[in-house]
Design a protein around this motif. Structure first.
Motif, PDB file in Angstrom:
ATOM      1  N   GLU A 196       0.826  -1.209   0.000  1.00  0.00           N
ATOM      2  CA  GLU A 196       0.000   0.000   0.000  1.00  0.00           C
ATOM      3  C   GLU A 196       0.859   1.258   0.000  1.00  0.00           C
ATOM      4  O   GLU A 196       0.586   2.207  -0.746  1.00  0.00           O
ATOM      5  CB  GLU A 196      -0.931  -0.012   1.211  1.00  0.00           C
ATOM      6  N   THR A 197       1.899   1.266   0.820  1.00  0.00           N
ATOM      7  CA  THR A 197       2.752   2.453   0.915  1.00  0.00           C
ATOM      8  C   THR A 197       3.498   2.710  -0.387  1.00  0.00           C
ATOM      9  O   THR A 197       3.545   3.847  -0.891  1.00  0.00           O
ATOM     10  CB  THR A 197       3.742   2.293   2.072  1.00  0.00           C
ATOM     11  N   GLU A 198       4.083   1.657  -0.940  1.00  0.00           N
ATOM     12  CA  GLU A 198       4.844   1.816  -2.180  1.00  0.00           C
ATOM     13  C   GLU A 198       3.937   2.195  -3.346  1.00  0.00           C
ATOM     14  O   GLU A 198       4.294   3.041  -4.181  1.00  0.00           O
ATOM     15  CB  GLU A 198       5.602   0.523  -2.485  1.00  0.00           C
ATOM     16  N   SER A 199       2.763   1.606  -3.427  1.00  0.00           N
ATOM     17  CA  SER A 199       1.824   1.938  -4.507  1.00  0.00           C
ATOM     18  C   SER A 199       1.375   3.392  -4.415  1.00  0.00           C
ATOM     19  O   SER A 199       1.271   4.085  -5.434  1.00  0.00           O
ATOM     20  CB  SER A 199       0.611   1.007  -4.446  1.00  0.00           C
ATOM     21  N   LEU A 200       1.103   3.859  -3.202  1.00  0.00           N
ATOM     22  CA  LEU A 200       0.690   5.249  -3.024  1.00  0.00           C
ATOM     23  C   LEU A 200       1.762   6.208  -3.526  1.00  0.00           C
ATOM     24  O   LEU A 200       1.460   7.180  -4.241  1.00  0.00           O
ATOM     25  CB  LEU A 200       0.397   5.497  -1.540  1.00  0.00           C
ATOM     26  N   ALA A 201       3.019   5.956  -3.173  1.00  0.00           N
ATOM     27  CA  ALA A 201       4.104   6.847  -3.599  1.00  0.00           C
ATOM     28  C   ALA A 201       4.260   6.852  -5.120  1.00  0.00           C
ATOM     29  O   ALA A 201       4.418   7.911  -5.737  1.00  0.00           O
ATOM     30  CB  ALA A 201       5.414   6.430  -2.923  1.00  0.00           C
ATOM     31  N   LYS A 202       4.193   5.693  -5.740  1.00  0.00           N
ATOM     32  CA  LYS A 202       4.363   5.629  -7.191  1.00  0.00           C
ATOM     33  C   LYS A 202       3.181   6.239  -7.929  1.00  0.00           C
ATOM     34  O   LYS A 202       3.357   6.923  -8.951  1.00  0.00           O
ATOM     35  CB  LYS A 202       4.568   4.173  -7.620  1.00  0.00           C
ATOM     36  N   MET A 203       1.963   6.021  -7.453  1.00  0.00           N
ATOM     37  CA  MET A 203       0.794   6.634  -8.103  1.00  0.00           C
ATOM     38  C   MET A 203       0.845   8.154  -8.015  1.00  0.00           C
ATOM     39  O   MET A 203       0.547   8.853  -8.989  1.00  0.00           O
ATOM     40  CB  MET A 203      -0.493   6.112  -7.456  1.00  0.00           C
ATOM     41  N   GLN A 204       1.219   8.684  -6.868  1.00  0.00           N
ATOM     42  CA  GLN A 204       1.308  10.124  -6.723  1.00  0.00           C
ATOM     43  C   GLN A 204       2.395  10.704  -7.612  1.00  0.00           C
ATOM     44  O   GLN A 204       2.230  11.789  -8.197  1.00  0.00           O
ATOM     45  CB  GLN A 204       1.572  10.490  -5.259  1.00  0.00           C
ATOM     46  N   ARG A 205       3.509   9.987  -7.737  1.00  0.00           N
ATOM     47  CA  ARG A 205       4.586  10.468  -8.596  1.00  0.00           C
ATOM     48  C   ARG A 205       4.143  10.526 -10.062  1.00  0.00           C
ATOM     49  O   ARG A 205       4.420  11.499 -10.773  1.00  0.00           O
ATOM     50  CB  ARG A 205       5.802   9.559  -8.433  1.00  0.00           C
ATOM     51  N   LEU A 206       3.426   9.514 -10.525  1.00  0.00           N
ATOM     52  CA  LEU A 206       2.932   9.527 -11.903  1.00  0.00           C
ATOM     53  C   LEU A 206       1.843  10.571 -12.102  1.00  0.00           C
ATOM     54  O   LEU A 206       1.777  11.223 -13.152  1.00  0.00           O
ATOM     55  CB  LEU A 206       2.396   8.137 -12.269  1.00  0.00           C
ATOM     56  N   ALA A 207       0.968  10.762 -11.113  1.00  0.00           N
ATOM     57  CA  ALA A 207      -0.067  11.784 -11.229  1.00  0.00           C
ATOM     58  C   ALA A 207       0.542  13.179 -11.344  1.00  0.00           C
ATOM     59  O   ALA A 207       0.052  14.029 -12.112  1.00  0.00           O
ATOM     60  CB  ALA A 207      -1.015  11.713 -10.034  1.00  0.00           C
ATOM     61  N   SER A 208       1.609  13.435 -10.604  1.00  0.00           N
ATOM     62  CA  SER A 208       2.288  14.726 -10.712  1.00  0.00           C
ATOM     63  C   SER A 208       3.023  14.858 -12.040  1.00  0.00           C
ATOM     64  O   SER A 208       3.051  15.938 -12.637  1.00  0.00           O
ATOM     65  CB  SER A 208       3.273  14.890  -9.545  1.00  0.00           C
ATOM     66  N   LYS A 209       3.597  13.772 -12.520  1.00  0.00           N
ATOM     67  CA  LYS A 209       4.322  13.803 -13.790  1.00  0.00           C
ATOM     68  C   LYS A 209       3.386  14.098 -14.952  1.00  0.00           C
ATOM     69  O   LYS A 209       3.735  14.866 -15.867  1.00  0.00           O
ATOM     70  CB  LYS A 209       5.034  12.467 -14.000  1.00  0.00           C
ATOM     71  N   TYR A 210       2.204  13.526 -14.940  1.00  0.00           N
ATOM     72  CA  TYR A 210       1.244  13.733 -16.021  1.00  0.00           C
ATOM     73  C   TYR A 210       0.380  14.985 -15.835  1.00  0.00           C
ATOM     74  O   TYR A 210      -0.488  15.249 -16.661  1.00  0.00           O
ATOM     75  CB  TYR A 210       0.330  12.513 -16.145  1.00  0.00           C
ATOM     76  N   ALA A 211       0.605  15.755 -14.757  1.00  0.00           N
ATOM     77  CA  ALA A 211      -0.165  16.984 -14.475  1.00  0.00           C
ATOM     78  C   ALA A 211      -1.662  16.704 -14.492  1.00  0.00           C
ATOM     79  O   ALA A 211      -2.443  17.412 -15.140  1.00  0.00           O
ATOM     80  CB  ALA A 211       0.200  18.083 -15.477  1.00  0.00           C
ATOM     81  N   MET A 212      -2.070  15.683 -13.750  1.00  0.00           N
ATOM     82  CA  MET A 212      -3.480  15.297 -13.723  1.00  0.00           C
ATOM     83  C   MET A 212      -4.307  16.140 -12.764  1.00  0.00           C
ATOM     84  O   MET A 212      -5.531  16.077 -12.784  1.00  0.00           O
ATOM     85  CB  MET A 212      -3.596  13.816 -13.330  1.00  0.00           C
ATOM     86  N   GLY A 213      -3.661  16.926 -11.902  1.00  0.00           N
ATOM     87  CA  GLY A 213      -4.400  17.726 -10.929  1.00  0.00           C
ATOM     88  C   GLY A 213      -5.042  16.890  -9.836  1.00  0.00           C
ATOM     89  O   GLY A 213      -6.073  17.279  -9.286  1.00  0.00           O
ATOM     90  N   ILE A 214      -4.436  15.738  -9.509  1.00  0.00           N
ATOM     91  CA  ILE A 214      -5.007  14.792  -8.560  1.00  0.00           C
ATOM     92  C   ILE A 214      -3.996  14.549  -7.442  1.00  0.00           C
ATOM     93  O   ILE A 214      -2.793  14.413  -7.692  1.00  0.00           O
ATOM     94  CB  ILE A 214      -5.372  13.460  -9.251  1.00  0.00           C
ATOM     95  N   SER A 215      -4.490  14.470  -6.216  1.00  0.00           N
ATOM     96  CA  SER A 215      -3.673  14.133  -5.052  1.00  0.00           C
ATOM     97  C   SER A 215      -4.160  12.805  -4.484  1.00  0.00           C
ATOM     98  O   SER A 215      -5.329  12.691  -4.092  1.00  0.00           O
ATOM     99  CB  SER A 215      -3.756  15.235  -3.993  1.00  0.00           C
ATOM    100  N   ILE A 216      -3.287  11.807  -4.450  1.00  0.00           N
ATOM    101  CA  ILE A 216      -3.644  10.479  -3.946  1.00  0.00           C
ATOM    102  C   ILE A 216      -3.567  10.500  -2.427  1.00  0.00           C
ATOM    103  O   ILE A 216      -2.526  10.808  -1.846  1.00  0.00           O
ATOM    104  CB  ILE A 216      -2.721   9.386  -4.522  1.00  0.00           C
ATOM    105  N   ASP A 217      -4.666  10.172  -1.774  1.00  0.00           N
ATOM    106  CA  ASP A 217      -4.711  10.161  -0.308  1.00  0.00           C
ATOM    107  C   ASP A 217      -4.374   8.799   0.277  1.00  0.00           C
ATOM    108  O   ASP A 217      -3.631   8.703   1.255  1.00  0.00           O
ATOM    109  CB  ASP A 217      -6.103  10.579   0.186  1.00  0.00           C
ATOM    110  N   GLN A 218      -4.891   7.737  -0.299  1.00  0.00           N
ATOM    111  CA  GLN A 218      -4.713   6.413   0.302  1.00  0.00           C
ATOM    112  C   GLN A 218      -4.907   5.332  -0.753  1.00  0.00           C
ATOM    113  O   GLN A 218      -5.733   5.473  -1.661  1.00  0.00           O
ATOM    114  CB  GLN A 218      -5.706   6.204   1.451  1.00  0.00           C
ATOM    115  N   VAL A 219      -4.128   4.275  -0.604  1.00  0.00           N
ATOM    116  CA  VAL A 219      -4.297   3.044  -1.383  1.00  0.00           C
ATOM    117  C   VAL A 219      -4.524   1.923  -0.377  1.00  0.00           C
ATOM    118  O   VAL A 219      -3.677   1.684   0.494  1.00  0.00           O
ATOM    119  CB  VAL A 219      -3.073   2.748  -2.267  1.00  0.00           C
ATOM    120  N   GLN A 220      -5.637   1.243  -0.480  1.00  0.00           N
ATOM    121  CA  GLN A 220      -6.020   0.228   0.506  1.00  0.00           C
ATOM    122  C   GLN A 220      -6.324  -1.080  -0.203  1.00  0.00           C
ATOM    123  O   GLN A 220      -7.186  -1.130  -1.086  1.00  0.00           O
ATOM    124  CB  GLN A 220      -7.230   0.690   1.304  1.00  0.00           C
TER     125      GLN A 220
END
Length: 348
Positions: A196-220
């Motif tokens: 969960e922790t590693e997935s959250l960090a990688k998803m947030q990094r890709l969301a910022s890279k693609y300028a999606m305007g999204i902030s990932i709060d949690q992966v469960q």
């Protein structure tokens, strides 16, 4: 001058412009004088147009959202929550973006009543997106949830064509990558938090890279199961693993019960041995000191010391002898004796 500037600013706002437009239309109606029976339908048409304009000229933004305003398709700005006005008839287009609401996407299952079409998987993709291969080449069915917020409405609406679909693709790609780096036992049991922790960090990094305007709060992670054909075998393996853990725990409990007791007995024996050693050493040193003192006195007066030692020895030995017979060595027979028995009438 200040009032004139303020009036100029108010006149430039959408509400003021709409107000001026309505006044101009109403003034034109008053000045126009149609002929005959056309006056009634014309007035009715104008009133309908004004009603539609008034109905489409205002909008309300919820407290958990902002409104993105576009005029003829061009981005104008963001409007805070509350009641606002716009140009009617499609001149201004308003998009409500819930920036303070926590949104989610579900993978492998569906929550009834979802309003976001990207929240739940499509029926044909629901089973496919959960099928993953672990690092030890085993199969697993992984279900998870991604909770996120819209942090930048402009990027969310204009930088990515389908941000919801893009987020689903990014989430599935990252989860397959993270699960593929671990064994099936780690995925199902001890590695859930790390995944969960590693997935959250990688998803947030890709969301910022693609300028999606999204902030990932949690992966469960939710349910993680093996495929149905191997479900029974996997359950047996889990039962064996649990039995193994149970036996190990029992052995550890017995170890913790016996070993400290033996350790305490060992320490007690060692302390007793150390005490006995010190006692014997002290006694020996005392005997040596006593003997040296006696030797010194003996060297000064041998006869006196010898007689004193003889008497002291008799004082120590005689009380332990029940029958005491003293014989004079100068007498030839054994009849002349001194009976010193403690008990009356007892004979030697």
């Amino acid at each position: 001058m200040a009032m004139a500037a303020q009036s100029g600013n108010d006149r430039g706002s959408p509400g003021a412009q709409l107000n001026e437009l309505l006044h101009a239309v109403w003034g034109g109606i008053k000045q126009s004088k149609p002929e005959g029976g056309r006056k009634g339908p014309l007035v009715l048409l104008v009133l309908v147009i004004l009603g539609l304009a008034g109905w489409s000229a205002y909008y309300t933004v919820p407290s958990d959202s902002v409104a993105v305003v576009q005029r003829f398709g061009r981005y104008i700005g963001e409007v805070p929550p509350g009641l606002h006005f716009k140009f009617p008839f499609g001149i201004d287009n308003v998009t409500i973006v819930p920036v303070k609401r926590q949104l989610k996407q579900e993978f492998g299952f569906t929550t009834p009543g979802a309003t976001d079409r990207y929240q739940s998987p499509r029926p044909q993709d629901q089973k496919r997106e959960t099928q993953m291969v672990t690092g030890d080449l085993n199969a697993a069915l992984v279900e998870w949830v991604v909770q996120y917020r819209i942090s930048d409405p402009f990027n969310f609406l204009f930088e990515v064509r389908e941000p919801g679909a893009t987020l689903r693709a990014v989430s599935e790609s990252v989860m397959r990558e993270v699960v593929g780096d671990r064994t099936v036992d780690e995925v199902i049991t001890i590695g859930r938090q790390e995944i969960e922790t590693e997935s959250l960090a990688k998803m947030q990094r890709l969301a910022s890279k693609y300028a999606m305007g999204i902030s990932i709060d949690q992966v469960q992670l939710k349910n993680i199961n093996p495929p149905e054909p191997v479900q029974d075998s996997f359950n047996e393996v889990n039962q064996a693993q649990q039995e193994k853990e149970r036996l190990i725990n029992e052995a550890r409990r017995e170890y913790n019960r016996v070993i400290p007791l033996a350790q305490g007995e060992k320490d007690q024996r060692i302390r007793e041995a150390d005490g006995y050693r010190l006692k014997r050493i002290n006694e020996a040193e005392g005997d040596v000191a006593r003997f040296n003192a006696l030797l010194t006195e003996y060297s000064k007066a041998p006869e006196v010391t010898l007689r004193r030692i003889y008497i002291e020895t008799l004082q120590e030995v005689m009380p332990g002898i029940r029958t005491k017979i003293i014989v004079d060595e100068q007498v030839g027979g054994i009849l002349p004796l001194l009976n010193l028995d403690n008990q009356a009438g007892e004979r030697p």
